[in-house]
Design a protein around this motif. Structure first.
Motif, short mmCIF file in Angstrom:
data_model
loop_
_atom_site.label_atom_id
_atom_site.label_comp_id
_atom_site.label_asym_id
_atom_site.label_seq_id
_atom_site.Cartn_x
_atom_site.Cartn_y
_atom_site.Cartn_z
N LEU A 43 0.84 -1.13 0.07
CA LEU A 43 -0.14 0.05 0.05
C LEU A 43 0.87 1.32 -0.01
O LEU A 43 0.66 2.10 -0.75
CB LEU A 43 -1.01 0.23 0.95
N LEU A 44 1.96 1.30 0.86
CA LEU A 44 2.81 2.45 1.07
C LEU A 44 3.73 2.71 -0.12
O LEU A 44 3.98 3.94 -0.66
CB LEU A 44 3.45 2.53 2.28
N ASP A 45 4.13 1.42 -0.84
CA ASP A 45 5.09 1.77 -1.93
C ASP A 45 4.67 1.50 -3.35
O ASP A 45 5.13 2.04 -4.46
CB ASP A 45 6.12 0.82 -1.49
N ASP A 46 3.75 0.73 -3.67
CA ASP A 46 3.46 0.17 -4.92
C ASP A 46 1.86 -0.05 -5.27
O ASP A 46 1.61 -0.57 -6.21
CB ASP A 46 3.77 -1.21 -5.12
N ALA A 47 0.87 0.66 -4.49
CA ALA A 47 -0.64 0.44 -4.81
C ALA A 47 -0.89 1.11 -5.94
O ALA A 47 -1.94 0.66 -6.52
CB ALA A 47 -1.12 1.12 -3.35
N VAL A 48 -0.49 2.19 -6.66
CA VAL A 48 -1.07 2.80 -7.65
C VAL A 48 -0.16 2.53 -8.80
O VAL A 48 1.01 3.09 -8.82
CB VAL A 48 -1.31 4.11 -7.40
N ARG A 49 -0.50 2.33 -9.97
CA ARG A 49 0.11 2.43 -11.29
C ARG A 49 -0.44 3.68 -11.88
O ARG A 49 -1.40 3.87 -12.23
CB ARG A 49 -0.37 1.20 -12.12
N LEU A 50 0.87 4.32 -11.96
CA LEU A 50 0.87 5.63 -13.01
C LEU A 50 0.50 5.58 -14.45
O LEU A 50 1.17 4.56 -14.95
CB LEU A 50 2.09 6.34 -12.72
N PRO A 51 -0.64 6.14 -14.96
CA PRO A 51 -0.88 5.69 -16.20
C PRO A 51 0.25 6.16 -17.42
O PRO A 51 0.96 7.29 -16.77
CB PRO A 51 -2.33 6.98 -16.35
N VAL A 52 0.29 5.68 -18.05
CA VAL A 52 1.13 6.17 -19.46
C VAL A 52 2.41 5.29 -19.07
O VAL A 52 2.98 4.53 -19.78
CB VAL A 52 1.32 7.64 -19.68
N VAL A 53 3.14 5.78 -18.02
CA VAL A 53 4.51 5.20 -17.68
C VAL A 53 4.53 3.91 -17.07
O VAL A 53 5.48 3.08 -17.17
CB VAL A 53 5.20 6.13 -16.77
N GLY A 54 3.23 3.65 -16.50
CA GLY A 54 3.16 2.35 -15.96
C GLY A 54 3.88 2.01 -14.47
O GLY A 54 3.95 0.85 -14.20
N TYR A 55 4.68 3.03 -13.96
CA TYR A 55 5.21 2.83 -12.80
C TYR A 55 4.31 2.77 -11.45
O TYR A 55 3.34 3.51 -11.59
CB TYR A 55 6.48 4.13 -12.79
N ARG A 56 4.66 2.07 -10.64
CA ARG A 56 4.00 1.94 -9.38
C ARG A 56 4.53 2.91 -8.38
O ARG A 56 5.72 2.75 -8.09
CB ARG A 56 3.93 0.52 -8.95
#
Length: 140
Positions: A43-56
């Protein structure tokens, strides 16, 4: 003694990350504790995938956008990982290192822009879980 395995880019041990919580712990309650620590770190480090770049990124990086308050909140949210490590009987050296990482995350994360970038790139909560997993694997 257990084989440690390949070290990942976050300083963690990939073979331990792939092991089930049950294989690293002695009781079902301990497996649940390790599972909670893993979920909080995710949750603190990887919960959301950034659109376009795909980085979490996670709540830590997102909260860091709010100066001081966001980083303080993220540090408080990171403490349950350390608490679960304590409850699992992690060595004092491991606990001290985990607390150091939480403190560094708070300190560096409070620096505008640079801290936000580091929060997104350096996954200290995930690293804390890897420290805990290595500590548990040493008991084998």
């Amino acid at each position: 003694m257990a084989s440690i395995g390949v070290v990942g880019s976050d300083g963690g041990d990939r073979s331990l990350a792939d092991r089930s919580a049950e294989s690293l712990t002695a009781t079902p309650a301990d497996a649940r504790r390790l599972g909670r620590a893993r979920r909080v770190a995710h949750l603190l480090d990887d919960a959301v995938r950034l659109p376009v770049v795909g980085y979490r990124v996670g709540v830590d990086a997102l909260a860091g956008v709010v100066p001081v308050l966001g980083d303080t909140l993220a540090a408080l949210l990171a403490l349950p990982v350390v608490w679960e490590a304590f409850r699992l009987g992690a060595r004092k050296r491991t606990l001290a290192r985990m607390l150091l990482y939480v403190g560094l995350d708070l300190l560096v994360g409070s620096v505008p822009i640079v801290g936000d970038v580091l929060d997104a790139v350096v996954k200290l909560n995930r690293r804390n879980v890897r420290l805990l997993e290595r500590d548990l694997a040493r008991r084998d």
